[in-house]
Design a protein around this motif. Sequence first.
Motif, short mmCIF file in Angstrom:
data_model
loop_
_atom_site.label_atom_id
_atom_site.label_comp_id
_atom_site.label_asym_id
_atom_site.label_seq_id
_atom_site.Cartn_x
_atom_site.Cartn_y
_atom_site.Cartn_z
N ARG A 1 -19.87 -1.72 14.95
CA ARG A 1 -20.21 -1.14 16.30
C ARG A 1 -20.31 0.53 16.16
N TYR A 2 -19.55 1.22 15.52
CA TYR A 2 -19.41 2.53 15.28
C TYR A 2 -19.36 3.25 16.92
N GLN A 3 -20.14 4.05 17.20
CA GLN A 3 -20.24 4.65 18.69
C GLN A 3 -21.36 4.13 19.32
N GLY A 4 -20.92 3.20 20.05
CA GLY A 4 -21.94 2.32 20.90
C GLY A 4 -23.09 1.55 20.09
N GLY A 5 -22.63 1.37 19.01
CA GLY A 5 -23.67 0.74 18.08
C GLY A 5 -24.43 1.53 17.22
N TRP A 6 -24.15 2.66 17.38
CA TRP A 6 -24.91 3.81 16.45
C TRP A 6 -23.74 4.48 15.42
N ASN A 7 -24.06 4.71 14.27
CA ASN A 7 -23.13 5.50 13.42
C ASN A 7 -23.90 6.85 13.52
#
Length: 486
Positions: free
Chosen positions: A418-424
């Motif tokens: 997931r990282y940061q809200g689904g964005w790396n």
Amino acid sequence: MEIRNPSPNLYNEDLAPARERHWGTFSIFNVWTSDVHSLWGYYLAASLFLLCGSFLNFVVAIGLGSLLIFFLMNLVGYAGVKTGVPYPVLARASFGVWGANLPALVRAVVACFWYGAQTAAASGAVVALLTRTDSIMEFHKTTHLLGHSGLEVICYVVVWALQLLIIQNGMETVRKFQDWAGPAVWVAMLVLAVGLCVKAGGFSFEHGIPQAVLLEKTKDAGVAGEPGSFWALMAVGATWVTYFAALYLNFCDFSRYAKDKDTVRKGNLWGLPVNLILFSLVAGVTTIAAYRVYGEVLLHPEQISARFDSWFLALLAALTFTVATLGINVVANFVSPAFDFANVFPRAISFKKGGYIAAGIALVLYPFAPWEGNAAGFVNAIGATMGPLLGIILVDYYRIARGEVDVPALYQEHGAYRYQGGWNLNALIATAAGALFSSVLPNLTSVLPSWWGTYGWFFGVAIGGGVYYALALLRPRAVAPAGAGA
């Protein structure tokens, strides 16, 4: 592998890990015969031959480039075998479950451009055959539509539509088609080469093309140095490697159906360095023989076959090259965007619908024909866009994750990726840095030297991968547990 309780926005049956793996060495080999044995592949090889200045230089440049292609395809292919997932799903491990839509859409858009380019090449072979008839030639010269002749438009639409029929029954149909189409073009290539050598009075490795002609034919290639010089050979090798930029990313779309890594390695060995070098040699011999017979440099095989005295041989050559070009379009430019677009909206877009979207975009692009012009320039410009993506994915898979991927987590909105809200964010920053030097500055500004664009893909891989690795050291993430997804 069965995925239990996947997030609906990340899963459908087409994106799921491969359940059945029936692809053997021959099928992997034919991924490459389908990819290389096309009118565009021949056109590029013949164009690069002119830059080399001699046959020996050509063999060295293409041979070294083909070995690098083999190495890179194995790296990507092994990831596909181990995880069993298609490219956009694998990209979730490095870009995040939502961030993966960025590399997926970049690859999909590139595929749409190539889809149009290959379809135009195939329809051009049909046009060359039909215009042997005086009445059709007259129609070709007098009727125009969308910036092309009426005949060109009709042939493009017909060839465009035929490709949609191949994909109707999914990936197994693709495998069966490529197993037949790939070898078929070798027959046409050999007929073309042998027929021209006979007409030329024998076989020769000495091209006899005057330097003035070589300079004229290669003046727009964007290469520093005269044909045969060190920098010309470097450019040939770089362009040959960049030609496969799209498939470095999505070769796992095919290797995931392979039985094991050994199958992929053997298929790649025969399909890449061996097949690439032999195909390029035949293209070179044919170019030499055509010059000796007709007194001019003919880089397009349909131009050569159209001059055959025999209508039957011209028909055979045109049909075979057309079928072969359909093969590469299905393999390289239909399968990938089909998965890529499906990845964006898994609930609404299936494999087939994704492919239809790509085909529709290619149809819209036809009036603009962005693929017309210099072969090497088009290959390098479009390939450079994908360099940073490959660098990031390979660094993440082999250096950061050490080859371990938590496959079930690839289908979970709130899982390990997931990282940061689904964005790396690391991947996004690295992509921007790589794209700046691989695509933006060399293609949209004059800040960098003219030769830079020839190596744009390489800069993209190195800078994108290097920045991602540095950021991963500064902002590390947890590595998937050993054995996950194996």
